[in-house]
Write a protein that holds these residues in place. Structure first.
Motif, PDB file in Angstrom:
ATOM      1  N   ARG A  98     -11.601   3.042   2.179  1.00  0.00           N
ATOM      2  CA  ARG A  98     -10.812   3.957   1.338  1.00  0.00           C
ATOM      3  C   ARG A  98     -11.706   5.024   0.710  1.00  0.00           C
ATOM      4  O   ARG A  98     -11.301   6.187   0.611  1.00  0.00           O
ATOM      5  CB  ARG A  98     -10.056   3.176   0.266  1.00  0.00           C
ATOM      6  N   GLY A 123      -6.410   8.405   1.746  1.00  0.00           N
ATOM      7  CA  GLY A 123      -6.854   7.121   1.216  1.00  0.00           C
ATOM      8  C   GLY A 123      -5.915   5.985   1.562  1.00  0.00           C
ATOM      9  O   GLY A 123      -6.343   4.865   1.875  1.00  0.00           O
ATOM     10  N   ARG A 124      -4.596   6.265   1.531  1.00  0.00           N
ATOM     11  CA  ARG A 124      -3.633   5.212   1.867  1.00  0.00           C
ATOM     12  C   ARG A 124      -3.809   4.770   3.315  1.00  0.00           C
ATOM     13  O   ARG A 124      -3.633   3.585   3.633  1.00  0.00           O
ATOM     14  CB  ARG A 124      -2.205   5.699   1.617  1.00  0.00           C
ATOM     15  N   ILE A 138       0.834  -1.205   0.000  1.00  0.00           N
ATOM     16  CA  ILE A 138       0.000   0.000   0.000  1.00  0.00           C
ATOM     17  C   ILE A 138       0.865   1.250   0.000  1.00  0.00           C
ATOM     18  O   ILE A 138       0.647   2.188  -0.787  1.00  0.00           O
ATOM     19  CB  ILE A 138      -0.951  -0.003   1.216  1.00  0.00           C
ATOM     20  N   GLY A 194      -6.678   4.878   4.961  1.00  0.00           N
ATOM     21  CA  GLY A 194      -7.882   4.067   4.992  1.00  0.00           C
ATOM     22  C   GLY A 194      -7.580   2.634   4.585  1.00  0.00           C
ATOM     23  O   GLY A 194      -8.059   1.670   5.205  1.00  0.00           O
ATOM     24  N   ALA A 195      -6.762   2.493   3.554  1.00  0.00           N
ATOM     25  CA  ALA A 195      -6.375   1.152   3.103  1.00  0.00           C
ATOM     26  C   ALA A 195      -5.567   0.430   4.176  1.00  0.00           C
ATOM     27  O   ALA A 195      -5.740  -0.779   4.405  1.00  0.00           O
ATOM     28  CB  ALA A 195      -5.572   1.254   1.803  1.00  0.00           C
ATOM     29  N   ASP A 206     -12.670  -1.355   0.309  1.00  0.00           N
ATOM     30  CA  ASP A 206     -13.092  -0.342  -0.667  1.00  0.00           C
ATOM     31  C   ASP A 206     -13.888   0.770   0.005  1.00  0.00           C
ATOM     32  O   ASP A 206     -13.707   1.954  -0.305  1.00  0.00           O
ATOM     33  CB  ASP A 206     -13.930  -0.977  -1.773  1.00  0.00           C
ATOM     34  N   ASP A 254       0.993   3.836  -3.326  1.00  0.00           N
ATOM     35  CA  ASP A 254       0.477   5.193  -3.203  1.00  0.00           C
ATOM     36  C   ASP A 254       1.576   6.246  -3.215  1.00  0.00           C
ATOM     37  O   ASP A 254       1.336   7.398  -3.561  1.00  0.00           O
ATOM     38  CB  ASP A 254      -0.357   5.330  -1.923  1.00  0.00           C
ATOM     39  N   GLU A 267     -11.017   9.012   1.177  1.00  0.00           N
ATOM     40  CA  GLU A 267     -10.740   9.922   0.067  1.00  0.00           C
ATOM     41  C   GLU A 267     -11.753  11.050  -0.002  1.00  0.00           C
ATOM     42  O   GLU A 267     -11.379  12.218  -0.207  1.00  0.00           O
ATOM     43  CB  GLU A 267     -10.704   9.135  -1.244  1.00  0.00           C
TER      44      GLU A 267
END
Length: 271
Positions: A187, A167-168, A128, A170-171, A184, A132, A191
């Motif tokens: 993320r 977002g990274r 990840i 969240g992942a 999903d 990113d 975002e």
């Protein structure tokens, strides 16, 4: 239709959020001080409230409280490390740049260790971060080279230093949380929420830091971006975030609170 403004979070959620923020602050500042960070740098990191708070939002899907707290603390380390990197690049804090660089690296490596220990598949953490990093770093370079002149360009830039940045995390929260994490959705929330916050930062920085070139408030004031387009974008982001948190209803008032704040407090200043 715009949702009615939410003026406060439920008391129980505020209590848990502030407790997580405090725990993250203590974890980060101990690492900063332990690396040799000056009292000024310790105070600087302790004051990064939203950076320390947002890991609590990203771990909403993790039901085990101990694991959630551990993931939140690890995320806070890396989020703050990237904030210190940004401070280093902007050189606008008055803090020693060598100290910023060294502490940034230390926090990042400590975060990587903690996240890898927590992840169901440790390799997912580095996958990840590496994936990113290409988008984030290229976006930062491009943003400095070419300032936004319209809303489409502004959003493209913000998608790198805002949406991809959060977002990274969240992942990572999904990769390190309990089984069955909807990666999903986590993320998507991260975002959309990041772009709401990035909008707030730009509108605030117009006055706070005197930003002009590429600043969204400046684009609104000069007529390059119609105010209604900004409102529409915020409502679109609200919708995306709300769709993502169907399985995490505690975040619904969070989405409304932050979006409504931008719409009612910040946007009208620049119309």
């Amino acid at each position: 239709m715009t949702a009615a403004p939410v003026t406060a979070l439920p008391a129980h959620y505020t209590e848990s959020m502030l407790a997580a923020e405090a725990a993250n602050r203590d974890h980060v500042t101990r690492c900063v001080a332990g690396t040799g960070g000056s009292p000024d740098l310790v105070a600087h990191t302790a004051a990064l409230r939203l950076y320390l708070r947002v890991p609590h939002f990203l771990t909403e899907w993790t039901t085990d409280p101990d694991r959630r707290a551990a993931v939140s603390r690890a995320l806070a380390l890396d989020i703050v490390s990237m904030k210190l990197l940004d401070d280093l690049m902007d050189d606008d804090t008055g803090l020693d740049r060598v100290e910023l660089a060294c502490v940034c690296l230390r926090l990042h490596l400590r975060a990587l260790h903690e996240l890898a220990c927590l992840a169901r598949e440790p390799k997912a953490v580095t996958d990840i971060l590496e994936r990113d990093a290409v988008y984030l770093c290229g976006g930062q370079i491009g943003t400095k080279r070419s300032r936004a002149t319209n809303l489409q360009e502004w959003r493209a830039h913000a998608s790198t230093y805002g949406a991809a940045f959060l977002g990274r995390y969240g992942a990572l929260a999904a990769a390190c949380g309990s089984d069955g994490q909807p990666a999903d959705a986590v993320r998507q929330f991260a975002e959309a929420f990041a772009l709401i916050i990035t909008t707030a930062d730009d509108l605030t920085d117009y006055d706070r830091n005197g930003e002009r070139d590429g600043n969204l408030a400046h684009l609104m004031r000069t007529g390059a971006v119609p105010g209604q387009d900004v409102v529409d974008q915020l409502e679109e982001l609200r919708g995306r975030a709300l769709t993502a948190v169907t399985a995490a209803p505690g975040l619904v008032p969070v989405v409304h609170l932050y979006t409504d704040d931008v719409l009612t407090r910040l946007v009208p200043r620049h119309l």
